[in-house]
Motif scaffolding. Structure first.
Motif, PDB file in Angstrom:
ATOM      1  N   ALA A   1       0.831  -1.207   0.000  1.00 35.74           N
ATOM      2  CA  ALA A   1       0.000   0.000   0.000  1.00 35.74           C
ATOM      3  C   ALA A   1       0.864   1.255   0.000  1.00 35.74           C
ATOM      4  CB  ALA A   1      -0.931  -0.001   1.211  1.00 35.74           C
ATOM      5  N   THR A   2       1.935   1.253   0.775  1.00 39.64           N
ATOM      6  CA  THR A   2       2.830   2.411   0.810  1.00 39.64           C
ATOM      7  C   THR A   2       3.496   2.623  -0.539  1.00 39.64           C
ATOM      8  OG1 THR A   2       3.227   2.090   3.168  1.00 39.64           O
ATOM      9  CG2 THR A   2       4.834   3.412   1.962  1.00 39.64           C
ATOM     10  N   PHE A   3       3.937   1.550  -1.160  1.00 40.59           N
ATOM     11  CA  PHE A   3       4.597   1.650  -2.463  1.00 40.59           C
ATOM     12  C   PHE A   3       3.637   2.186  -3.523  1.00 40.59           C
ATOM     13  CE2 PHE A   3       5.831  -0.270  -6.533  1.00 40.59           C
ATOM     14  CZ  PHE A   3       7.100   0.269  -6.672  1.00 40.59           C
ATOM     15  N   VAL A   4       2.432   1.634  -3.562  1.00 40.27           N
ATOM     16  CA  VAL A   4       1.457   2.051  -4.575  1.00 40.27           C
ATOM     17  C   VAL A   4       0.988   3.483  -4.320  1.00 40.27           C
ATOM     18  CG1 VAL A   4      -0.864   1.607  -5.458  1.00 40.27           C
ATOM     19  CG2 VAL A   4       0.712  -0.291  -5.110  1.00 40.27           C
ATOM     20  N   LEU A   5       0.656   3.787  -3.090  1.00 37.38           N
ATOM     21  CA  LEU A   5       0.170   5.130  -2.777  1.00 37.38           C
ATOM     22  C   LEU A   5       1.282   6.174  -2.845  1.00 37.38           C
ATOM     23  CD1 LEU A   5      -2.251   4.384   0.174  1.00 37.38           C
ATOM     24  CD2 LEU A   5      -2.859   5.044  -2.158  1.00 37.38           C
ATOM     25  N   GLY A   6       2.520   5.751  -2.657  1.00 31.66           N
ATOM     26  CA  GLY A   6       3.636   6.681  -2.707  1.00 31.66           C
ATOM     27  C   GLY A   6       3.811   7.341  -4.058  1.00 31.66           C
ATOM     28  N   ALA A   7       3.338   6.686  -5.106  1.00 32.76           N
ATOM     29  CA  ALA A   7       3.426   7.262  -6.444  1.00 32.76           C
ATOM     30  C   ALA A   7       2.349   8.312  -6.683  1.00 32.76           C
ATOM     31  CB  ALA A   7       3.304   6.161  -7.497  1.00 32.76           C
ATOM     32  N   VAL A   8       1.330   8.338  -5.842  1.00 28.67           N
ATOM     33  CA  VAL A   8       0.190   9.217  -6.071  1.00 28.67           C
ATOM     34  C   VAL A   8       0.103  10.349  -5.049  1.00 28.67           C
ATOM     35  CG1 VAL A   8      -2.328   9.264  -6.278  1.00 28.67           C
ATOM     36  CG2 VAL A   8      -1.060   7.258  -7.042  1.00 28.67           C
ATOM     37  N   VAL A   9       0.397  10.062  -3.801  1.00 29.07           N
ATOM     38  CA  VAL A   9       0.246  11.055  -2.737  1.00 29.07           C
ATOM     39  C   VAL A   9       1.595  11.329  -2.077  1.00 29.07           C
ATOM     40  CG1 VAL A   9      -2.154  10.421  -2.287  1.00 29.07           C
ATOM     41  CG2 VAL A   9      -0.333   9.318  -1.008  1.00 29.07           C
ATOM     42  N   GLN A  10       1.611  12.235  -1.126  1.00 26.00           N
ATOM     43  CA  GLN A  10       2.841  12.557  -0.409  1.00 26.00           C
ATOM     44  C   GLN A  10       3.328  11.335   0.371  1.00 26.00           C
ATOM     45  OE1 GLN A  10       1.787  15.875   2.019  1.00 26.00           O
ATOM     46  NE2 GLN A  10       2.012  17.347   0.337  1.00 26.00           N
ATOM     47  N   PRO A  11       4.650  11.201   0.523  1.00 24.09           N
ATOM     48  CA  PRO A  11       5.190  10.013   1.197  1.00 24.09           C
ATOM     49  C   PRO A  11       4.664   9.797   2.619  1.00 24.09           C
ATOM     50  CG  PRO A  11       6.938  11.227   0.117  1.00 24.09           C
ATOM     51  CD  PRO A  11       5.701  12.052  -0.010  1.00 24.09           C
ATOM     52  N   TYR A  12       4.518  10.871   3.390  1.00 25.64           N
ATOM     53  CA  TYR A  12       4.039  10.692   4.761  1.00 25.64           C
ATOM     54  C   TYR A  12       2.611  10.170   4.790  1.00 25.64           C
ATOM     55  CZ  TYR A  12       8.226  13.149   6.204  1.00 25.64           C
ATOM     56  OH  TYR A  12       9.519  13.501   6.415  1.00 25.64           O
ATOM     57  N   LEU A  13       1.794  10.627   3.882  1.00 23.49           N
ATOM     58  CA  LEU A  13       0.420  10.127   3.812  1.00 23.49           C
ATOM     59  C   LEU A  13       0.405   8.666   3.360  1.00 23.49           C
ATOM     60  CD1 LEU A  13      -2.599  10.654   4.066  1.00 23.49           C
ATOM     61  CD2 LEU A  13      -2.577  11.476   1.706  1.00 23.49           C
ATOM     62  N   ALA A  14       1.267   8.313   2.418  1.00 26.98           N
ATOM     63  CA  ALA A  14       1.340   6.926   1.951  1.00 26.98           C
ATOM     64  C   ALA A  14       1.754   5.994   3.085  1.00 26.98           C
ATOM     65  CB  ALA A  14       2.316   6.810   0.783  1.00 26.98           C
ATOM     66  N   ILE A  15       2.721   6.410   3.890  1.00 24.82           N
ATOM     67  CA  ILE A  15       3.158   5.591   5.024  1.00 24.82           C
ATOM     68  C   ILE A  15       2.033   5.455   6.042  1.00 24.82           C
ATOM     69  CG2 ILE A  15       4.746   5.505   6.982  1.00 24.82           C
ATOM     70  CD1 ILE A  15       6.822   6.856   5.102  1.00 24.82           C
ATOM     71  N   SER A  16       1.354   6.546   6.313  1.00 21.94           N
ATOM     72  CA  SER A  16       0.238   6.502   7.271  1.00 21.94           C
ATOM     73  C   SER A  16      -0.873   5.591   6.780  1.00 21.94           C
ATOM     74  CB  SER A  16      -0.311   7.904   7.509  1.00 21.94           C
ATOM     75  OG  SER A  16       0.662   8.722   8.090  1.00 21.94           O
ATOM     76  N   MET A  17      -1.200   5.683   5.509  1.00 18.17           N
ATOM     77  CA  MET A  17      -2.255   4.827   4.958  1.00 18.17           C
ATOM     78  C   MET A  17      -1.832   3.358   4.962  1.00 18.17           C
ATOM     79  SD  MET A  17      -4.839   6.706   4.434  1.00 18.17           S
ATOM     80  CE  MET A  17      -5.841   5.549   3.551  1.00 18.17           C
ATOM     81  N   GLY A  18      -0.585   3.086   4.633  1.00 21.85           N
ATOM     82  CA  GLY A  18      -0.091   1.709   4.687  1.00 21.85           C
ATOM     83  C   GLY A  18      -0.182   1.136   6.086  1.00 21.85           C
ATOM     84  N   ALA A  19       0.222   1.923   7.078  1.00 22.99           N
ATOM     85  CA  ALA A  19       0.116   1.472   8.468  1.00 22.99           C
ATOM     86  C   ALA A  19      -1.343   1.278   8.869  1.00 22.99           C
ATOM     87  CB  ALA A  19       0.792   2.475   9.388  1.00 22.99           C
ATOM     88  N   PHE A  20      -2.212   2.150   8.399  1.00 21.66           N
ATOM     89  CA  PHE A  20      -3.634   2.022   8.693  1.00 21.66           C
ATOM     90  C   PHE A  20      -4.209   0.726   8.113  1.00 21.66           C
ATOM     91  CE2 PHE A  20      -8.038   2.783   7.300  1.00 21.66           C
ATOM     92  CZ  PHE A  20      -8.635   2.953   8.540  1.00 21.66           C
ATOM     93  N   PHE A  21      -3.874   0.417   6.856  1.00 25.18           N
ATOM     94  CA  PHE A  21      -4.367  -0.818   6.234  1.00 25.18           C
ATOM     95  C   PHE A  21      -3.847  -2.049   6.954  1.00 25.18           C
ATOM     96  CE2 PHE A  21      -4.744   1.691   2.079  1.00 25.18           C
ATOM     97  CZ  PHE A  21      -6.067   1.989   2.323  1.00 25.18           C
ATOM     98  N   ALA A  22      -2.571  -2.026   7.347  1.00 26.73           N
ATOM     99  CA  ALA A  22      -2.006  -3.170   8.064  1.00 26.73           C
ATOM    100  C   ALA A  22      -2.686  -3.346   9.419  1.00 26.73           C
ATOM    101  CB  ALA A  22      -0.506  -2.972   8.245  1.00 26.73           C
ATOM    102  N   ALA A  23      -2.891  -2.249  10.139  1.00 25.65           N
ATOM    103  CA  ALA A  23      -3.560  -2.341  11.439  1.00 25.65           C
ATOM    104  C   ALA A  23      -4.996  -2.810  11.276  1.00 25.65           C
ATOM    105  CB  ALA A  23      -3.522  -0.998  12.146  1.00 25.65           C
ATOM    106  N   MET A  24      -5.651  -2.327  10.246  1.00 23.10           N
ATOM    107  CA  MET A  24      -7.030  -2.728  10.004  1.00 23.10           C
ATOM    108  C   MET A  24      -7.108  -4.231   9.733  1.00 23.10           C
ATOM    109  SD  MET A  24      -9.787  -0.808   7.557  1.00 23.10           S
ATOM    110  CE  MET A  24      -8.880  -1.071   6.066  1.00 23.10           C
ATOM    111  N   TYR A  25      -6.162  -4.762   8.973  1.00 26.98           N
ATOM    112  CA  TYR A  25      -6.150  -6.202   8.718  1.00 26.98           C
ATOM    113  C   TYR A  25      -5.834  -6.969   9.997  1.00 26.98           C
ATOM    114  CZ  TYR A  25      -4.912 -10.830   7.223  1.00 26.98           C
ATOM    115  OH  TYR A  25      -4.854 -12.189   7.109  1.00 26.98           O
ATOM    116  N   TYR A  26      -4.788  -6.545  10.689  1.00 27.59           N
ATOM    117  CA  TYR A  26      -4.332  -7.304  11.851  1.00 27.59           C
ATOM    118  C   TYR A  26      -5.371  -7.321  12.961  1.00 27.59           C
ATOM    119  CZ  TYR A  26      -1.614  -8.945  15.770  1.00 27.59           C
ATOM    120  OH  TYR A  26      -1.189  -9.656  16.849  1.00 27.59           O
ATOM    121  N   PHE A  27      -5.981  -6.199  13.235  1.00 26.42           N
ATOM    122  CA  PHE A  27      -6.890  -6.131  14.369  1.00 26.42           C
ATOM    123  C   PHE A  27      -8.291  -6.623  14.059  1.00 26.42           C
ATOM    124  CE2 PHE A  27      -3.681  -3.050  15.828  1.00 26.42           C
ATOM    125  CZ  PHE A  27      -3.317  -3.725  16.974  1.00 26.42           C
ATOM    126  N   SER A  28      -8.684  -6.615  12.810  1.00 23.66           N
ATOM    127  CA  SER A  28     -10.046  -7.056  12.516  1.00 23.66           C
ATOM    128  C   SER A  28     -10.084  -8.283  11.614  1.00 23.66           C
ATOM    129  CB  SER A  28     -10.840  -5.937  11.856  1.00 23.66           C
ATOM    130  OG  SER A  28     -10.389  -5.733  10.536  1.00 23.66           O
TER     131      SER A  28
END
Length: 72
Positions: free
Chosen positions: A20-47
């Motif tokens: 997610a970070t790699f794909v989103l990094g090409a479209v949005v700012q790097p910090y947002l891509a990292i945050s979204m990647g962490a969000f997707f991973a947490a969403m998968y892991y916790f739910s």
């Protein structure tokens, strides 16, 4: 849930975050891509139902069946 299932969840969450970070990094700012990647991973892991479907228990059972098939 066994330790190997938890480790598999962490590995899959990490892969999800990386992709997610790699794909989103090409479209949005790097910090947002990292945050979204962490969000997707947490969403998968916790739910383990990242799409919010009402059939979450069925999805989790299917994931557990796959883990039982391939993990000790």
């Amino acid at each position: 849930m066994s330790l190997t299932h938890q480790i598999a969840d962490i590995v899959i969450g990490g892969l999800l975050a990386g992709v997610a970070t790699f794909v989103l990094g090409a479209v949005v700012q790097p910090y947002l891509a990292i945050s979204m990647g962490a969000f997707f991973a947490a969403m998968y892991y916790f739910s383990r139902n990242p799409w919010g479907s009402p059939n979450g228990a069925e999805y989790n059972d299917a994931i557990d069946d796959v883990y039982d098939r391939f993990l000790p």
